[in-house]
Design an enzyme around this catalytic site. Sequence first.
Site, PDB file in Angstrom:
ATOM      1  N   GLY A 265       0.816  -1.205   0.000  1.00 55.52           N
ATOM      2  CA  GLY A 265       0.000   0.000   0.000  1.00 55.52           C
ATOM      3  C   GLY A 265       0.848   1.253   0.000  1.00 55.52           C
ATOM      4  O   GLY A 265       0.408   2.319   0.463  1.00 55.52           O
TER       5      GLY A 265
ATOM      6  N   GLY B 161       1.616   3.329  -2.157  1.00 56.31           N
ATOM      7  CA  GLY B 161       1.131   4.468  -2.908  1.00 56.31           C
ATOM      8  C   GLY B 161       0.100   5.277  -2.160  1.00 56.31           C
ATOM      9  O   GLY B 161      -0.280   6.359  -2.595  1.00 56.31           O
TER      10      GLY B 161
ATOM     11  N   ASP C 106      -1.380  -6.357  -7.576  1.00 53.58           N
ATOM     12  CA  ASP C 106      -2.526  -6.489  -6.677  1.00 53.58           C
ATOM     13  C   ASP C 106      -2.273  -7.644  -5.711  1.00 53.58           C
ATOM     14  O   ASP C 106      -2.197  -8.809  -6.123  1.00 53.58           O
ATOM     15  CB  ASP C 106      -3.786  -6.742  -7.502  1.00 53.58           C
ATOM     16  CG  ASP C 106      -5.050  -6.732  -6.668  1.00 53.58           C
ATOM     17  OD1 ASP C 106      -4.962  -6.796  -5.424  1.00 53.58           O
ATOM     18  OD2 ASP C 106      -6.146  -6.684  -7.266  1.00 53.58           O
TER      19      ASP C 106
ATOM     20  N   SER D  87      -8.280  -0.554  11.686  1.00 53.74           N
ATOM     21  CA  SER D  87      -9.065   0.674  11.652  1.00 53.74           C
ATOM     22  C   SER D  87      -9.799   0.787  12.980  1.00 53.74           C
ATOM     23  O   SER D  87     -10.090  -0.229  13.626  1.00 53.74           O
ATOM     24  CB  SER D  87     -10.083   0.641  10.503  1.00 53.74           C
ATOM     25  OG  SER D  87     -11.027   1.693  10.629  1.00 53.74           O
TER      26      SER D  87
ATOM     27  N   TYR E 187     -16.869  -4.797   6.488  1.00 54.12           N
ATOM     28  CA  TYR E 187     -15.566  -4.137   6.591  1.00 54.12           C
ATOM     29  C   TYR E 187     -15.109  -4.104   8.046  1.00 54.12           C
ATOM     30  O   TYR E 187     -13.958  -4.445   8.368  1.00 54.12           O
ATOM     31  CB  TYR E 187     -15.663  -2.726   6.024  1.00 54.12           C
ATOM     32  CG  TYR E 187     -14.439  -1.871   6.230  1.00 54.12           C
ATOM     33  CD1 TYR E 187     -13.330  -1.987   5.403  1.00 54.12           C
ATOM     34  CD2 TYR E 187     -14.407  -0.917   7.255  1.00 54.12           C
ATOM     35  CE1 TYR E 187     -12.209  -1.183   5.587  1.00 54.12           C
ATOM     36  CE2 TYR E 187     -13.295  -0.115   7.440  1.00 54.12           C
ATOM     37  CZ  TYR E 187     -12.201  -0.256   6.610  1.00 54.12           C
ATOM     38  OH  TYR E 187     -11.096   0.537   6.799  1.00 54.12           O
ATOM     39  N   ALA E 188     -16.007  -3.694   8.946  1.00 56.07           N
ATOM     40  CA  ALA E 188     -15.651  -3.615  10.354  1.00 56.07           C
ATOM     41  C   ALA E 188     -15.315  -4.994  10.918  1.00 56.07           C
ATOM     42  O   ALA E 188     -14.382  -5.137  11.728  1.00 56.07           O
ATOM     43  CB  ALA E 188     -16.798  -2.989  11.145  1.00 56.07           C
TER      44      ALA E 188
END
Length: 300
Positions: free
Chosen positions: A27, A29, A77, A158, A171-172
Site C-alpha cells: 500500500g 502508494g 494487486d 481501523s 468491513y468492520a
Amino acid sequence: MSGAAGAAESGGFAPDLMAGRVAVITGAGGAICAETARLFAGVGCSLVLNDVNEERLLDTVTRVQAAGADVVHLHGDLTDPAVVDALTVLAVDRFGRIDVLINGVGEHLLTSGPFEDSSEASWQLLYEVNLLHVLRMSHAVLPMMKQQGWGRIVNFSSVEGNRAAPHLAVYAALKRAVDGFTRSLAVEVAGDGVLVNALAPDKTRAFQVGHYELPEEYARLASTWVPAGRYGEAADVARIAVMLASPLNTWIVGETVATDGGTLAAGGWYRTPQRWTNQPLLAQYLEDPALNAERPGPVQ
C-alpha cells in the site's frame, strides 16, 4: 545534511535508527504508507514497495530515492497470491533478508450500505483486500524473521474494528479480524524476537476517504469530531509505524494502537463551542455565533 534537515527527513528519529534493515511496505502508494516509506528512508532503511496504483507507487519510489534510500518496487494487486510470492522473492533477491513488514493495504471498496443489501461477492472482495493478504504476507516473511531472531510486523486495522460502524458491517468485521490475528500471532512469535502489532487510524487525510474534503465553512467542525482538534496527517500515523517497527520497540506485543487523535477514546462525546456533549446537533455550529448564544445552554 544539517542536523535540522536530517531530523526533518527522519521525523525526529535518529537517522541511523534502522540502518541495515529491510522493510517491505504494501500500500506504499497510499498517503499514510507513502509517508511511512519516506520516514523509513530517513532512518536508513532499505525498502521494498508495492501498490496496485502504479502512478502513486512510482511517486513514492521517486520520493524515497530522493531521500537516498535503496529501494525496489513491484506494481501489483496483493489479492493475487502470485504477487505476494513475487514481492517476497524480490526482497530476498535484492537484499537477502526482510526485517519489517508493513501490511498497509486495506479498503472499504465503496461498499457502504445496509448489510441486507450487500452480496456475498462483495464480502469476498472485502475479505481479500483487508485480511487475506495480511495472512499471506505474514506467512511468507515469518520463517525468515524467526530464523534471524528479529522482525517486526505492523498491520493496518481501523478504529472501525473496535467500534460500531453502521453500513460497514463486513468491513468492520474484517478489521476486527485483523486485530484478532495480530494479537494471537504476536503472542505466538514474540519469543522468537518477532513483534507484531497493528495501527487503527481514523480521521486522517488519505486517498480512500473524503471526510476532510468539505466546504470551507465546515473546516471548524474538525475540533468537534476530533478531540485533538484537527484532522490527522499521514505523518502522524507514519511516526507510530516507525516506532513500532524499529528497535525502539522492544516490549509492545499484540496491541492495536488507535492513531486517531482521540476519536475512539472519546466514545461518542463531542466538543461544542460551549461544552462537551454526547448528543450533538452539528447544524447548530454553522449558525451565527451570536444566534447560537441565544439558544438554551444544553444545545449551544
